[in-house]
Design a protein around this motif. Structure first.
Motif, short mmCIF file in Angstrom:
data_model
loop_
_atom_site.label_atom_id
_atom_site.label_comp_id
_atom_site.label_asym_id
_atom_site.label_seq_id
_atom_site.Cartn_x
_atom_site.Cartn_y
_atom_site.Cartn_z
N VAL A 125 46.28 29.07 37.40
CA VAL A 125 44.83 29.21 37.24
C VAL A 125 44.53 30.48 36.46
O VAL A 125 45.32 31.42 36.43
CB VAL A 125 44.11 29.24 38.60
CG1 VAL A 125 44.28 27.93 39.33
CG2 VAL A 125 44.55 30.40 39.46
N VAL A 126 43.37 30.51 35.84
CA VAL A 126 42.92 31.68 35.09
C VAL A 126 42.34 32.70 36.07
O VAL A 126 41.55 32.35 36.96
CB VAL A 126 41.89 31.30 34.02
CG1 VAL A 126 41.34 32.54 33.32
CG2 VAL A 126 42.51 30.34 33.01
N PHE A 127 42.75 33.93 35.92
CA PHE A 127 42.32 35.04 36.76
C PHE A 127 40.80 35.09 36.90
O PHE A 127 40.08 35.06 35.91
CB PHE A 127 42.85 36.35 36.15
CG PHE A 127 42.47 37.60 36.90
CD1 PHE A 127 43.07 37.91 38.10
CD2 PHE A 127 41.53 38.46 36.37
CE1 PHE A 127 42.74 39.07 38.78
CE2 PHE A 127 41.18 39.63 37.04
CZ PHE A 127 41.80 39.93 38.25
N MET A 128 40.32 35.12 38.10
CA MET A 128 38.92 35.20 38.48
C MET A 128 38.07 34.07 37.91
O MET A 128 36.87 34.21 37.75
CB MET A 128 38.34 36.57 38.12
CG MET A 128 38.94 37.71 38.95
SD MET A 128 38.90 37.45 40.76
CE MET A 128 37.16 37.63 41.10
N SER A 129 38.70 32.92 37.70
CA SER A 129 37.94 31.71 37.37
C SER A 129 37.41 31.12 38.68
O SER A 129 37.83 31.55 39.77
CB SER A 129 38.85 30.69 36.68
OG SER A 129 39.87 30.26 37.57
N SER A 130 36.53 30.15 38.60
CA SER A 130 36.01 29.55 39.84
C SER A 130 37.13 28.91 40.65
O SER A 130 37.12 28.98 41.88
CB SER A 130 34.90 28.55 39.54
OG SER A 130 35.36 27.53 38.70
#
Length: 134
Positions: free
Chosen positions: A4-9
């Motif tokens: 996952v992308v860092f601090m994505s929902s």
């Protein structure tokens, strides 16, 4: 494996699931003298707007992340989104940097006051994530 992308929902949702199911996090937060909120107000985000990262420590329910702005926080780090990503990248590399990249608004003693709860939440909810390019 999908990262996952860092601090994505999605990242925030996964971390909140881990935090919410952790008795260690609830116990560490229950030991605080009161509830605390730390926020990041990051300008010039990927879409050009302001990005908000919020971590709330609640003595009753534990710790929880949000991407929504809050009216008040005990401590807010204000700065550039790209600087926050570079700081996160440096921290992953074991470098200490970026402290001067943010304006502090609020009580600078908050990190010391929540240190145990923060470390517990970090241990429980750190998952592999990809830092976006900036």
């Amino acid at each position: 494996m999908f990262t996952v992308v860092f601090m994505s929902s999605e990242h925030v949702s996964r971390m909140n699931n881990l935090l919410g199911s952790s008795p260690d996090v609830r116990e560490a937060c229950a030991a605080l003298d009161r509830d605390y909120t730390i926020a990041y107000e990051l300008h010039d985000g990927p879409d050009g707007g302001t990005v908000h990262w919020v971590l709330a420590f609640d003595r009753g329910t534990g710790a929880r992340f949000s991407l929504e702005p809050v009216r008040t926080a005990d401590l807010t780090y204000v700065g550039d989104w790209a600087a926050a990503i570079r700081t996160a990248r440096a921290a992953r590399a074991g470098e200490v940097t970026g402290a001067d990249a943010f304006e502090l608004r609020g009580d600078p003693s908050v990190p010391d006051r929540i240190a145990d709860a923060y470390r517990t939440a970090q241990r429980v909810a750190t998952i592999e994530s990809e830092l976006p390019s900036c």
